[in-house]
Write a protein that holds these residues in place. Structure first.
Motif, PDB file in Angstrom:
ATOM      1  N   SER A 108     -46.990  64.729  44.888  1.00  0.00           N
ATOM      2  CA  SER A 108     -47.757  65.993  45.276  1.00  0.00           C
ATOM      3  C   SER A 108     -47.288  66.660  46.481  1.00  0.00           C
ATOM      4  O   SER A 108     -47.059  67.997  46.677  1.00  0.00           O
ATOM      5  CB  SER A 108     -49.008  66.101  45.138  1.00  0.00           C
ATOM      6  N   GLY A 109     -46.941  65.927  47.764  1.00  0.00           N
ATOM      7  CA  GLY A 109     -46.518  66.371  48.876  1.00  0.00           C
ATOM      8  C   GLY A 109     -45.203  67.060  48.619  1.00  0.00           C
ATOM      9  O   GLY A 109     -45.041  68.301  49.156  1.00  0.00           O
ATOM     10  N   ILE A 112     -45.281  74.018  56.198  1.00  0.00           N
ATOM     11  CA  ILE A 112     -46.249  73.001  56.340  1.00  0.00           C
ATOM     12  C   ILE A 112     -46.606  72.922  57.621  1.00  0.00           C
ATOM     13  O   ILE A 112     -46.226  72.567  58.589  1.00  0.00           O
ATOM     14  CB  ILE A 112     -45.650  71.609  55.945  1.00  0.00           C
ATOM     15  N   THR A 113     -48.034  73.269  57.826  1.00  0.00           N
ATOM     16  CA  THR A 113     -48.627  73.258  59.170  1.00  0.00           C
ATOM     17  C   THR A 113     -49.086  71.821  59.188  1.00  0.00           C
ATOM     18  O   THR A 113     -48.936  71.080  58.348  1.00  0.00           O
ATOM     19  CB  THR A 113     -49.743  73.911  59.371  1.00  0.00           C
ATOM     20  N   ILE A 163     -52.836  58.521  59.103  1.00  0.00           N
ATOM     21  CA  ILE A 163     -51.486  59.111  58.491  1.00  0.00           C
ATOM     22  C   ILE A 163     -51.446  60.539  58.924  1.00  0.00           C
ATOM     23  O   ILE A 163     -50.575  61.070  59.230  1.00  0.00           O
ATOM     24  CB  ILE A 163     -51.840  59.166  57.019  1.00  0.00           C
ATOM     25  N   ARG A 164     -52.961  61.091  59.289  1.00  0.00           N
ATOM     26  CA  ARG A 164     -52.862  62.361  60.003  1.00  0.00           C
ATOM     27  C   ARG A 164     -52.079  62.353  61.307  1.00  0.00           C
ATOM     28  O   ARG A 164     -51.317  63.483  61.642  1.00  0.00           O
ATOM     29  CB  ARG A 164     -54.177  62.685  59.945  1.00  0.00           C
ATOM     30  N   MET A 222     -50.429  63.385  51.233  1.00  0.00           N
ATOM     31  CA  MET A 222     -49.684  64.409  50.881  1.00  0.00           C
ATOM     32  C   MET A 222     -49.056  65.472  51.978  1.00  0.00           C
ATOM     33  O   MET A 222     -47.864  65.806  52.054  1.00  0.00           O
ATOM     34  CB  MET A 222     -50.827  65.326  49.864  1.00  0.00           C
ATOM     35  N   GLY A 223     -50.072  65.495  52.989  1.00  0.00           N
ATOM     36  CA  GLY A 223     -49.438  66.091  54.227  1.00  0.00           C
ATOM     37  C   GLY A 223     -48.283  65.698  54.803  1.00  0.00           C
ATOM     38  O   GLY A 223     -47.181  66.328  55.138  1.00  0.00           O
ATOM     39  N   LEU A 224     -48.356  64.319  54.845  1.00  0.00           N
ATOM     40  CA  LEU A 224     -47.131  63.656  55.501  1.00  0.00           C
ATOM     41  C   LEU A 224     -45.995  63.845  54.829  1.00  0.00           C
ATOM     42  O   LEU A 224     -45.163  64.135  55.067  1.00  0.00           O
ATOM     43  CB  LEU A 224     -47.600  62.212  55.716  1.00  0.00           C
ATOM     44  N   MET A 225     -45.986  63.593  53.305  1.00  0.00           N
ATOM     45  CA  MET A 225     -44.701  63.684  52.674  1.00  0.00           C
ATOM     46  C   MET A 225     -44.264  65.096  52.441  1.00  0.00           C
ATOM     47  O   MET A 225     -43.058  65.365  52.376  1.00  0.00           O
ATOM     48  CB  MET A 225     -45.269  63.160  51.219  1.00  0.00           C
TER      49      MET A 225
END
Lengths: 343, 342
Positions: free
Chosen positions: B224-225, B235-236, B130-131, B73-76
């Motif tokens: 959801s991202g 987005i941090t 991914i992070r 989600m963070g990546l997207m």
């Protein structure tokens, strides 16, 4: 030859080779900066909380459980020490004892639900991680110091710059070169190894992991033993919370909040089966140190930005676990030695 | 009467009742809460959680777990933020979300279903990777200052103060629910989670089912991202950290068993609403939001402990009944024999 073969079957031996390999590669890439004992030791103290908790989570995972609440107990212990010492006016060692007691209680609560009510360990400790970090926040609200600032000024630093009393735990040096944290870690490794591999209690833990029913029928109080492993993790989290607070001289409720996944990584990389029944303290300790050195060596020798360490660590974790799964299922062997008839 | 009993036995019904009870409880303490707008606002706030929970419930249903969804989600979110900075179209983001989600899902599925690595560990690894990609994509900086009206989409109302986002998510959740409970392929997920060996024997491919579950989970996380980026507009690099745990908690609140084979999507969606509305309810009760985590934790533990105890007593009841039946039978048997002898 037979000995070598047997050695290679031991996961701990492969871990040892990996560790040596790390030293060789990093040492060759940048000998002047990497090969300094003081910095290598401090690379371990940077992640000492993960190393210590991983030791205790090994117990839980050998019984077939999992513990993802330990990292939230770190923050809870830290803030309990801070608030009871600075706002409650207690002696620092009394607050340390109080924190350990509270952490053991937290572990006991989750352990009770898991062992006596039969709820899945993952769910309970997930709930526990919310609950205990929430409790930490609540307690930090009782302090006069704003939560984001953290409570600091723990005793004590002498005028010559030496650390005594509480801060000695996190910052002090023994014999002039060995950080107290590392000394405590070594003691804990020895204690845990003895407890797991040489006592009746340890055998019970293994038996519960292999077959809980058989353990129950052979007269072991499985519920009590399972609950005790979660209490142990709570105490382990308390110890690392104390060391972390003492090291950074700041009591905050969100210390260690992001450690959960690293702890599990260390335990699993150490050869503990997540289904239970197999694992060793030495393996966990070696795996933790491998990760520490990796996180220390990569930025130093290959210029990886220290923010971006998750990527290489993740890749290495995947390679190792897939390789291990392949080796154990025999797919790797069959790939290299096709159609060899043994009959 | 029996109809009511049947309805109560549907697992997601109890989560719905729990949600209603929470709303009424909040209303009793502060009656200002019980307005239509406030309750709908709880629904609208749950868009990101609902998407994540619906996606991961496929994986949990097959008895595995996926902790990489927070990072996905963070990546997207970071990628769609970068696209939004250059006034890119949302369609491009959605296509990318599906592609990236699929790739992540295939990697997870291969690791878990083909190589047989325990799912928690393998997805932990992909989570880290991914992070790391998030850092690379965003170059370690917070992605913000979007051009155009991308951040405005989140507040556009569809009808009766329900936002478009929630309306779409609601429809998606219902479709997913029906797919899982009403179609043949959908039931494969539950079958595999309930008894992988048995599912294999009746001809269900465990590998492909798990693969499909991971791909679905990845795709939902990707989408959801996009929603996250549009909703928060900033987005941090650690965006989505810990969201996987909240999504799992939502599933558990919705009655999905983490050992697989039990529960459904509707429950997960309701669980997500519970998770995201706790903060709002606390405001109305008058407690500071620092109580948020503690209350979520207490709720989670209470529900699962009650569920486990109820299940155990049900099993014991069934056993007692069987025992009674058996003794009655043998008694009748001996009585009959005794009668014959005399």
């Amino acid at each position: 030859m037979k000995l070598v073969k047997q050695l290679f079957k031991r996961w701990e031996f492969i871990l040892l080779i990996l560790l040596v390999l790390e030293f060789v590669v990093f040492g060759a890439a940048n000998p002047a900066k990497f090969l300094r004992p003081a910095s290598i030791l401090s690379s371990i103290t940077n992640y000492i909380s993960i190393c210590i908790i991983a030791l205790f989570v090994t117990f839980v995972m050998i019984t077939g459980g999992i513990d993802i609440q330990a990292s939230s107990i770190i923050g809870l212990t830290s803030i309990i020490i801070g608030v009871s010492w600075s706002d409650g006016g207690l002696n620092i060692w009394v607050s340390v004892l109080l924190a350990i007691l509270a952490a053991a209680l937290c572990g006991a609560l989750s352990g009770f639900f898991i062992a006596y009510c039969g709820v899945q360990p993952m769910v309970v400790t997930l709930g526990g991680s919310f609950l205990y970090s929430g409790l930490g926040l609540l307690i930090s609200g009782m302090s006069k110091t704003p939560a984001y600032q953290g409570i600091s000024g723990f005793p004590s630093k002498t005028e010559t710059g030496a650390f005594v009393g509480f801060r000695f735990l996190g910052k002090g040096m023994l014999f002039g070169f060995l950080p107290t944290q590392i000394f405590i870690y070594i003691v804990l490794i020895i204690l845990c190894s003895v407890l797991l591999h040489m006592t009746k209690y340890g055998r019970k833990i293994f038996l519960i992991g292999v077959n809980p029913q058989a353990a129950e029928y052979s007269g072991i109080n499985t519920r009590l033993v399972i609950m005790s492993t979660y209490i142990l993790t709570g105490i382990g989290a308390a110890i690392s919370g104390i060391l972390l607070t003492s090291n950074v001289d700041s009591a905050k409720s969100d210390l260690g909040a992001t450690f959960t996944l690293s702890i599990i990584t260390a335990v699993v990389l150490g050869g503990t089966l997540s289904t239970g029944g197999k694992g060793s303290i030495i393996g966990t300790a070696l795996a933790s140190i491998i990760i520490c050195i990796l996180r220390y060596g990569l930025p130093l020798c290959f210029g990886v930005s220290s923010q971006n360490l998750d990527l290489p660590v993740g890749v290495i974790l995947i390679i190792i676990v897939v390789g291990r799964a392949l080796a154990e299922s025999g797919k790797l062997y069959r790939f290299f030695m096709p159609k060899k008839k043994t009959s | 009467m029996s109809k009511i009993k049947n309805i109560l036995q549907v697992r997601w019904m109890s989560s719905l009742l729990f949600l209603i009870a929470l709303i009424i409880l909040t209303g009793l303490i502060n009656s200002d809460f019980l307005t239509y707008d406030n309750i709908v606002a709880c629904f609208n706030a749950s868009v990101v959680f609902t998407l994540l929970a619906v996606g991961i419930s496929f994986v949990i249903m097959t008895g595995e777990i996926d902790v990489s969804i927070g990072s996905t989600m963070g990546l997207m979110a970071a990628i769609s933020g970068l696209i939004a900075q250059e006034k890119g179209s949302p369609v491009k983001m959605l296509i990318l979300a599906v592609v990236i989600g699929t790739v992540v899902g295939i990697i997870n599925g291969l690791g878990v279903a083909y190589f047989g690595v325990p799912s928690l560990i393998f997805t932990l690894g992909t989570c880290g990777v991914i992070r790391g990609l998030v850092y690379i994509v965003s170059q370690g900086k917070t992605v913000e200052n979007f051009a155009g009206d991308f951040t405005g989409y989140g507040t556009q109302v569809c009808f009766a103060s329900i936002t478009w986002y929630y309306a779409i998510v609601f429809v998606i959740a219902i479709i997913a629910h029906l797919l899982l409970t009403r179609t043949r392929r959908g039931k494969y997920f539950i079958a595999v989670g309930d008894n992988p060996g048995g599912a294999n024997l009746v001809g269900i491919s465990v590998f492909w089912t798990k693969m499909a579950a991971y791909v679905l989970s990845g795709v939902f996380a990707g989408i959801s991202g996009v929603a996250f980026a549009s909703k928060y507009g900033q987005i941090t690099i650690s965006a989505g950290n810990g969201y996987e745990m909240s999504a799992i908690a939502a599933c558990v609140l919705g009655g999905i068993s983490l050992s697989g084979g039990l529960g459904n999507i509707a429950g997960a969606a309701i669980g997500a609403i519970i998770m995201s509305s706790v903060t709002r309810m606390l405001v109305f009760i008058g407690l500071p939001s620092t109580y948020d985590d503690a209350i979520t934790g207490i709720m989670l533990i209470t529900i699962v402990v009650i569920d486990a105890l109820a299940q155990r007593s049900a099993i014991e009841n069934a056993r007692r009944k069987r025992l009674l039946m058996r003794t009655a039978l043998t008694k009748a048997d001996t009585d009959a024999k005794g009668g014959a002898e005399v």
